[in-house]
Design a protein around this motif. Structure first.
Motif, PDB file in Angstrom:
ATOM      1  N   ARG A 257       0.825  -1.215   0.000  1.00 27.21           N
ATOM      2  CA  ARG A 257       0.000   0.000   0.000  1.00 27.21           C
ATOM      3  C   ARG A 257       0.852   1.254   0.000  1.00 27.21           C
ATOM      4  NH1 ARG A 257      -4.371  -1.899   4.639  1.00 27.21           N
ATOM      5  NH2 ARG A 257      -5.686  -3.196   3.262  1.00 27.21           N
ATOM      6  N   GLY A 258       1.943   1.236   0.757  1.00 25.31           N
ATOM      7  CA  GLY A 258       2.818   2.400   0.803  1.00 25.31           C
ATOM      8  C   GLY A 258       3.565   2.626  -0.487  1.00 25.31           C
ATOM      9  N   ALA A 259       3.961   1.528  -1.152  1.00 24.09           N
ATOM     10  CA  ALA A 259       4.744   1.653  -2.384  1.00 24.09           C
ATOM     11  C   ALA A 259       3.893   2.074  -3.572  1.00 24.09           C
ATOM     12  CB  ALA A 259       5.437   0.322  -2.685  1.00 24.09           C
ATOM     13  N   ALA A 260       2.580   1.841  -3.515  1.00 26.21           N
ATOM     14  CA  ALA A 260       1.709   2.113  -4.663  1.00 26.21           C
ATOM     15  C   ALA A 260       1.793   3.559  -5.145  1.00 26.21           C
ATOM     16  CB  ALA A 260       0.272   1.723  -4.324  1.00 26.21           C
ATOM     17  N   PRO A 261       1.628   4.571  -4.270  1.00 29.43           N
ATOM     18  CA  PRO A 261       1.722   5.952  -4.776  1.00 29.43           C
ATOM     19  C   PRO A 261       3.124   6.308  -5.277  1.00 29.43           C
ATOM     20  CG  PRO A 261       1.541   5.937  -2.372  1.00 29.43           C
ATOM     21  CD  PRO A 261       1.266   4.557  -2.831  1.00 29.43           C
ATOM     22  N   VAL A 262       4.152   5.731  -4.661  1.00 30.70           N
ATOM     23  CA  VAL A 262       5.520   5.987  -5.121  1.00 30.70           C
ATOM     24  C   VAL A 262       5.718   5.419  -6.520  1.00 30.70           C
ATOM     25  CG1 VAL A 262       7.956   5.546  -4.661  1.00 30.70           C
ATOM     26  CG2 VAL A 262       6.409   6.007  -2.762  1.00 30.70           C
ATOM     27  N   ALA A 266       6.713   7.263 -10.047  1.00 33.39           N
ATOM     28  CA  ALA A 266       7.845   6.780 -10.839  1.00 33.39           C
ATOM     29  C   ALA A 266       7.426   6.446 -12.269  1.00 33.39           C
ATOM     30  CB  ALA A 266       8.453   5.548 -10.171  1.00 33.39           C
ATOM     31  N   MET A 267       6.259   5.822 -12.435  1.00 31.03           N
ATOM     32  CA  MET A 267       5.795   5.439 -13.760  1.00 31.03           C
ATOM     33  C   MET A 267       5.467   6.663 -14.606  1.00 31.03           C
ATOM     34  SD  MET A 267       2.833   2.682 -14.800  1.00 31.03           S
ATOM     35  CE  MET A 267       1.554   3.545 -13.900  1.00 31.03           C
ATOM     36  N   SER A 268       4.928   7.699 -13.980  1.00 31.11           N
ATOM     37  CA  SER A 268       4.517   8.883 -14.741  1.00 31.11           C
ATOM     38  C   SER A 268       5.689   9.803 -15.055  1.00 31.11           C
ATOM     39  CB  SER A 268       3.447   9.663 -13.964  1.00 31.11           C
ATOM     40  OG  SER A 268       3.940  10.072 -12.707  1.00 31.11           O
ATOM     41  N   THR A 269       6.694   9.831 -14.170  1.00 29.92           N
ATOM     42  CA  THR A 269       7.823  10.744 -14.371  1.00 29.92           C
ATOM     43  C   THR A 269       9.069  10.065 -14.907  1.00 29.92           C
ATOM     44  OG1 THR A 269       8.632  10.440 -12.097  1.00 29.92           O
ATOM     45  CG2 THR A 269       7.007  12.183 -12.476  1.00 29.92           C
ATOM     46  N   GLN A 270       9.190   8.737 -14.722  1.00 27.42           N
ATOM     47  CA  GLN A 270      10.396   7.983 -15.071  1.00 27.42           C
ATOM     48  C   GLN A 270      11.634   8.627 -14.449  1.00 27.42           C
ATOM     49  OE1 GLN A 270       8.798   7.331 -19.505  1.00 27.42           O
ATOM     50  NE2 GLN A 270      10.776   6.360 -19.189  1.00 27.42           N
ATOM     51  N   SER A 271      11.479   9.047 -13.186  1.00 27.19           N
ATOM     52  CA  SER A 271      12.567   9.714 -12.486  1.00 27.19           C
ATOM     53  C   SER A 271      12.553   9.322 -11.018  1.00 27.19           C
ATOM     54  CB  SER A 271      12.442  11.236 -12.621  1.00 27.19           C
ATOM     55  OG  SER A 271      13.335  11.902 -11.752  1.00 27.19           O
ATOM     56  N   SER A 272      13.673   8.754 -10.536  1.00 25.77           N
ATOM     57  CA  SER A 272      13.786   8.444  -9.115  1.00 25.77           C
ATOM     58  C   SER A 272      13.837   9.719  -8.285  1.00 25.77           C
ATOM     59  CB  SER A 272      15.056   7.615  -8.860  1.00 25.77           C
ATOM     60  OG  SER A 272      15.014   6.396  -9.556  1.00 25.77           O
ATOM     61  N   LEU A 273      14.484  10.745  -8.825  1.00 22.59           N
ATOM     62  CA  LEU A 273      14.605  12.006  -8.098  1.00 22.59           C
ATOM     63  C   LEU A 273      13.238  12.649  -7.890  1.00 22.59           C
ATOM     64  CD1 LEU A 273      16.761  13.831  -6.857  1.00 22.59           C
ATOM     65  CD2 LEU A 273      16.873  15.062  -9.038  1.00 22.59           C
ATOM     66  N   ALA A 274      12.389  12.586  -8.907  1.00 20.77           N
ATOM     67  CA  ALA A 274      11.044  13.152  -8.778  1.00 20.77           C
ATOM     68  C   ALA A 274      10.198  12.368  -7.777  1.00 20.77           C
ATOM     69  CB  ALA A 274      10.353  13.177 -10.136  1.00 20.77           C
ATOM     70  N   THR A 388      12.772   2.416 -13.678  1.00 25.09           N
ATOM     71  CA  THR A 388      12.508   3.429 -12.658  1.00 25.09           C
ATOM     72  C   THR A 388      11.626   2.884 -11.543  1.00 25.09           C
ATOM     73  OG1 THR A 388      12.619   5.104 -14.408  1.00 25.09           O
ATOM     74  CG2 THR A 388      11.715   5.789 -12.292  1.00 25.09           C
ATOM     75  N   MET A 389      10.592   2.141 -11.903  1.00 26.00           N
ATOM     76  CA  MET A 389       9.713   1.581 -10.881  1.00 26.00           C
ATOM     77  C   MET A 389      10.477   0.620  -9.976  1.00 26.00           C
ATOM     78  SD  MET A 389       6.276   0.957 -13.196  1.00 26.00           S
ATOM     79  CE  MET A 389       5.324   0.259 -11.857  1.00 26.00           C
ATOM     80  N   GLY A 390      11.341  -0.201 -10.556  1.00 25.11           N
ATOM     81  CA  GLY A 390      12.142  -1.110  -9.745  1.00 25.11           C
ATOM     82  C   GLY A 390      13.119  -0.372  -8.855  1.00 25.11           C
ATOM     83  N   ASN A 391      13.692   0.715  -9.381  1.00 24.34           N
ATOM     84  CA  ASN A 391      14.649   1.486  -8.580  1.00 24.34           C
ATOM     85  C   ASN A 391      13.991   2.112  -7.354  1.00 24.34           C
ATOM     86  OD1 ASN A 391      16.705   0.892 -10.379  1.00 24.34           O
ATOM     87  ND2 ASN A 391      16.468   2.787 -11.541  1.00 24.34           N
ATOM     88  N   VAL A 392      12.819   2.719  -7.532  1.00 28.69           N
ATOM     89  CA  VAL A 392      12.206   3.428  -6.408  1.00 28.69           C
ATOM     90  C   VAL A 392      11.678   2.452  -5.352  1.00 28.69           C
ATOM     91  CG1 VAL A 392      11.651   5.452  -7.807  1.00 28.69           C
ATOM     92  CG2 VAL A 392       9.939   3.668  -7.527  1.00 28.69           C
ATOM     93  N   VAL A 393      11.129   1.321  -5.781  1.00 30.64           N
ATOM     94  CA  VAL A 393      10.618   0.383  -4.785  1.00 30.64           C
ATOM     95  C   VAL A 393      11.769  -0.237  -3.999  1.00 30.64           C
ATOM     96  CG1 VAL A 393      10.559  -1.718  -6.223  1.00 30.64           C
ATOM     97  CG2 VAL A 393       8.855  -1.401  -4.426  1.00 30.64           C
ATOM     98  N   MET A 394      12.938  -0.412  -4.643  1.00 29.27           N
ATOM     99  CA  MET A 394      14.099  -0.914  -3.919  1.00 29.27           C
ATOM    100  C   MET A 394      14.698   0.174  -3.036  1.00 29.27           C
ATOM    101  SD  MET A 394      15.631  -3.833  -3.517  1.00 29.27           S
ATOM    102  CE  MET A 394      15.521  -4.872  -4.979  1.00 29.27           C
TER     103      MET A 394
END
Length: 423
Positions: A257-262, A266-274, A388-394
């Motif tokens: 649940r916590g990772a879903a909004p992150v 990530a999917m919309s911006t393709q940016s870990s920094l964003a 990007t999605m894999g990077n942010v969830v990790m």
């Protein structure tokens, strides 16, 4: 329209034009190839000329920033140790999964044969020597000659020794040399930015040339490539969930649940920094003190490319399989090590730049042709979403794991490292 969208559109148009010529006007194919081929080759050469100085300067500045962060405190050191473990695990998974996927679902034979014929000039980077000669050749007797001959593995080894030695000299001299290589890095990024700006022309020329020779066979091969490489990245990303549960001591459903909004950001911006603000908020909600997440998350965003080693090595192995280049255990191990190091050095670079800069050294290490990368970079937009999605969830899982085992410690070094990575 973003630059990545323009490149993808130019690929689609090039494949369509080439396929139409092959089907309806075969007499025009030789003239088209004679005109478009040199344009695509010139663009590829322009990309390749920046790789050596970019990779060397990225490794020196990246390792310098990592060493500086590791000295800043126990929390940062713990985070960096876990990040390195994750990246090694990522590369090892690619070395196992990619050959397995290619065995279970190989590239369509007709597509592979047609593409090899279309890229007949894409010779392997060089014959892979026997194990003893390979290991001895890793240490360059002449680093300038190694660089001139495309000896990426030797150059990377020298860059590592140089960067670690750099960390031991006086602070004033260290700052001077680090600034020098940072200037080279930034200059190369400007040059690559110019080359990427004209990428639609180069990619269109390459796509027209390939499709004119192969018809629609290229389309099936590219789709197979996207699915194979993306699947490797997705599987590596899924390991973030057991890491969060076992290491971060968070319930699985709560982490999902916590990772879903992150992941949505990530999917919309393709940016870990964003995605960093969302990750900071979610990690705080999951019980990580701000003093800890404020250190770990910026370091993770700046350093950790969890899917990078896996997907970069998967690309090189895919091209090796595509061109029938054999891989020994030694070269595969070397490719795994290079995948980790180049991913560590390619922090916060745009997708097209990191694609060429990180994969070319792996390809050369495995003896794989580099020319196909110019075609594959055009479809990087799709795998980059999974990257990007894999990077942010990790990133989030690593933060929870370090937070569960660390006392809150405040430091300003994370901001400095984040600035270095974002540069």
């Amino acid at each position: 329209m973003s630059q990545s969208s323009r490149i993808l559109l130019s690929l689609v148009l090039g494949l369509a034009v080439g396929a139409m010529l092959a089907g309806w006007a075969p007499g025009a194919v030789p003239v088209t190839v004679a005109v478009a081929g040199p344009i695509g080759t010139a663009w590829l050469n322009a990309l390749q000329m920046t790789v050596l100085p970019l990779v060397f300067s990225l490794l020196v500045t990246g390792i310098a920033a990592t060493a500086e962060a590791a000295r800043s405190g126990a929390v940062a050191a713990r985070a960096i140790a876990l990040i390195l473990c994750v990246m090694v695990f990522s590369a090892v998974m690619a070395a196992i999964l990619t050959p397995l996927f290619l065995q279970l679902a190989p590239m369509p034979t007709a597509s592979g044969t047609a593409l090899r014929a279309a890229l007949a000039g894409a010779a392997p980077a060089g014959a892979v020597p026997p194990l003893g000669e390979f290991l001895a050749g890793m240490v360059p007797s002449n680093v300038v000659a190694a660089a001139a001959n495309g000896g990426f593995l030797s150059l990377i080894l020298f860059a590592l020794v140089f960067a670690f030695a750099l960390a031991r000299i006086a602070p004033e001299q260290r700052a001077l040399l680090t600034s020098f290589f940072a200037a080279i890095r930034d200059t190369m990024l400007v040059v690559i930015g110019w080359i990427i700006w004209i990428a639609p022309i180069g990619v269109f020329a390459l796509a027209v040339t390939v499709a004119a020779k192969t018809g629609t066979a290229a389309v099936g091969a590219l789709l197979h490539y996207i699915v194979t490489v993306s699947s490797v990245g997705v599987i590596v990303s899924l390991f973030a969930f057991p890491l969060a549960v076992l290491g971060g001591r968070v319930a699985l459903l709560r982490f999902v649940r916590g990772a879903a909004p992150v992941l949505a950001v990530a999917m919309s911006t393709q940016s870990s920094l964003a995605s960093l603000p969302a990750m900071l908020r979610i990690s705080e909600e999951m019980g990580v003190p701000v003093a800890t997440s404020g250190v770990v998350l910026p370091i993770a965003v700046a350093m950790l490319r969890a899917t990078g080693p896996a997907m970069n090595l998967a690309v090189a192995i895919y091209v090796a399989n595509w061109f029938g280049v054999p891989m020994s255990f030694a070269t595969l191990c070397a490719g795994t090590a290079v995948a980790v190091l180049t991913s560590l050095g390619s922090v916060s670079l745009p997708g097209q730049i990191s694609f060429i800069g990180a994969i070319s050294p792996i390809a050369v290490t495995l003896g794989v042709p580099i020319a196909p990368l110019g075609l594959l970079v055009a479809v990087e937009t799709i795998p980059d979403i999974f990257r990007t999605m894999g990077n942010v969830v990790m990133d989030l899982a690593v933060t929870l794991t370090v937070g569960a085992r660390s006392a809150p410690v405040a430091t300003d070094s994370a901001d400095a490292l984040l600035h270095e990575g974002a540069a």
